[in-house]
Design an enzyme around this catalytic site. Structure first.
Site, short mmCIF file in Angstrom:
data_model
loop_
_atom_site.label_atom_id
_atom_site.label_comp_id
_atom_site.label_asym_id
_atom_site.label_seq_id
_atom_site.Cartn_x
_atom_site.Cartn_y
_atom_site.Cartn_z
N CYS A 169 45.09 31.37 -24.83
CA CYS A 169 44.34 31.06 -23.13
C CYS A 169 44.62 30.03 -22.27
CB CYS A 169 42.88 31.05 -23.80
SG CYS A 169 42.56 32.75 -24.57
N THR A 225 48.64 38.78 -24.84
CA THR A 225 49.50 39.03 -23.76
C THR A 225 49.62 37.78 -23.53
OG1 THR A 225 47.42 38.53 -22.51
CG2 THR A 225 48.63 41.15 -22.40
N THR A 273 44.30 39.15 -20.80
CA THR A 273 44.00 38.21 -20.37
C THR A 273 45.23 38.67 -19.05
OG1 THR A 273 42.13 37.03 -21.48
CG2 THR A 273 43.62 36.90 -19.15
N ARG A 302 48.75 29.84 -32.79
CA ARG A 302 48.96 30.51 -31.71
C ARG A 302 49.56 28.77 -29.75
NH1 ARG A 302 46.90 35.39 -29.79
NH2 ARG A 302 45.52 34.81 -30.10
#
Length: 433
Positions: free
Chosen positions: A274, A99, A134, A345
């Protein structure tokens, strides 16, 4: 409770756990470890649309380096597929897809909704869909469930059910495997919440915590990483201040951390999938209800600028040592978002590299953990082992392997060595965060 509802719930309990079949959708850093532990106990299918990923896993190889061949072989009830038809027999679907955010830093639900479309087309009465990705509070039931309903033609909380159990994987951390991290669980009805909780409890040795609702579980994940983001942003702001005061930030933190209740966060580059992304999901939801959170916004602004700050600091140090900036060579060690991990990422090291290049500096980048192909495709950067002598060296990521790097052999006279993560002893660097 209606007779139909009671019959479905009773059936679920009767089939749990002996006859359940699980499909894990998405086999990245989150989905694969989960599929493996489930596949040690239950009939499990690991599904991913990446055919190459499926092929490597079928050969017991994990390119993310999170699981070894013996660990993959331990999941004797686990099979891998990229064919959605092969997961039609599942009774529990667990979604663990990325996500991310888009270039405007808005939530990108495309992977999540695509997975929901895939599951919705094969969803059956009595099935449970559990989301681990998430999201912001309300996303599961507000965005995903309508897709499941539309595609399946089934009635939510009568024909099929949902759960949410936020992932708590810590990539690159072999000391905290998935089974050792307590799991938050939730379900769309009290009965389903119990089924979901028992499922995870059966494979997570650290135990579970059953949240009071799906929204609560979603929010708990969002604030976990937002809290770290804000705390690190405070440390980064202190680093900016102490730099102007000519004080070593690490020395200050070492002194302050002698008090029992001091939270020992450290400054640095905040990237990854995250901590640098999840706060934007919470921001999106907050703004949708007319609230504009100042602490979250300020924390993001500070953390997002640190790559540029470090590059400028390195240039200033090089100037002080008499180096001509344009045409000089700087070596950047590490491009993944964190140590001992292959995930690139949202790596903030890229901001540092691009800023150095803006000064006309030739930047060499080396990272033994990162995939050269992925770095080239994602950032248009070429990884190469150090083969020159440099005016500047930046230790951007604290990989253990860099401790064995012979930095002395890579230095030109008066080389600037900047240590982002405090990896080196004081005598071996010029400056640090």
């Amino acid at each position: 409770m209606s007779g139909t509802q009671n019959q479905i719930n009773t059936s679920l309990y009767e089939h749990f756990p002996d006859k359940i079949q699980i499909a894990v959708i998405g086999l990245g850093y989150v989905g694969l470890p989960l599929a493996v532990i489930l596949g040690q106990k239950y009939s499990t299918i690991g599904f991913d649309i990446d055919y190459q990923r499926i092929t490597e896993l079928q050969n017991y190889t994990d390119s993310t380096h999170e699981l070894t061949e013996p660990e993959l072989r331990e999941a004797t009830n686990l099979v891998f597929t990229s064919n959605a038809e092969h997961i039609q027999s599942a009774t529990i679907y667990i979604v663990a897809v990325p996500t991310p955010i888009d270039r405007f830093k808005r939530p990108d639900l495309s992977y999540l909704l695509a997975a929901s479309h895939t599951i919705g087309r094969i969803l059956k009465k009595g099935d449970i869909v559990i989301y681990e990705s998430t999201v912001y509070p309300g996303c599961t039931e507000g965005d995903c469930v309508p897709v499941l309903v539309k595609e399946s033609g089934l009635i939510y909380n009568q024909d099929f059910f949902c759960g949410y159990s936020p992932e708590r994987i810590n990539p690159g951390d072999r000391s905290r495997p998935i089974t050792s991290i307590k799991k938050v669980t939730s379900g769309s009805t009290p009965e389903i919440a119990e089924v979901v909780d028992q499922l995870y409890k059966s494979v997570i040795t650290a135990g579970t915590f059953k949240a009071t609702s799906i929204k609560v579980a979603e929010a708990s994940k969002a604030i976990e990483n937002a809290q770290r983001d804000v705390n690190i942003s405070f440390m980064n702001e202190l680093a900016l201040l102490f730099d102007r005061l000519d004080i070593d930030t690490q020395d200050v933190l070492d002194a302050a951390s002698t008090k029992w209740n001091f939270l020992n966060f450290r400054p640095g580059l905040v990237g990854g999938h995250c901590i640098s992304v999840d706060p934007y999901y919470l921001l999106h939801k907050a703004e949708s209800v007319g609230y504009y959170p100042q602490v979250l916004l300020s924390g993001r602004r500070i953390n997002d600028q640190m790559g540029v700050y470090i590059a400028n600091k390195v240039v200033k140090l090089m100037i002080k040592k008499g180096h001509r900036i344009e045409g000089s060579r700087v070596l950047v060690l590490g491009i993944t978002y964190k140590e001992n991990c292959s995930d690139i990422r949202n790596s903030k090291v890229v901001d540092l590299i691009k800023e150095l290049e803006e000064y006309g500096i030739t930047v060499d980048v080396w990272d033994p953990w990162a995939s050269a192909e992925q770095v080239k495709e994602k950032f248009n950067l070429t990884l190469q082992q150090p083969s020159n002598r440099y005016e500047g060296i930046v230790l951007a990521v604290a990989h253990d392997s860099f401790l064995n790097t012979d930095i002395e052999s890579l230095k030109l006279d008066d080389c600037v060595i900047y240590d982002v993560n405090g990896l080196l002893e004081k005598a071996k660097h010029t400056s640090r965060m």
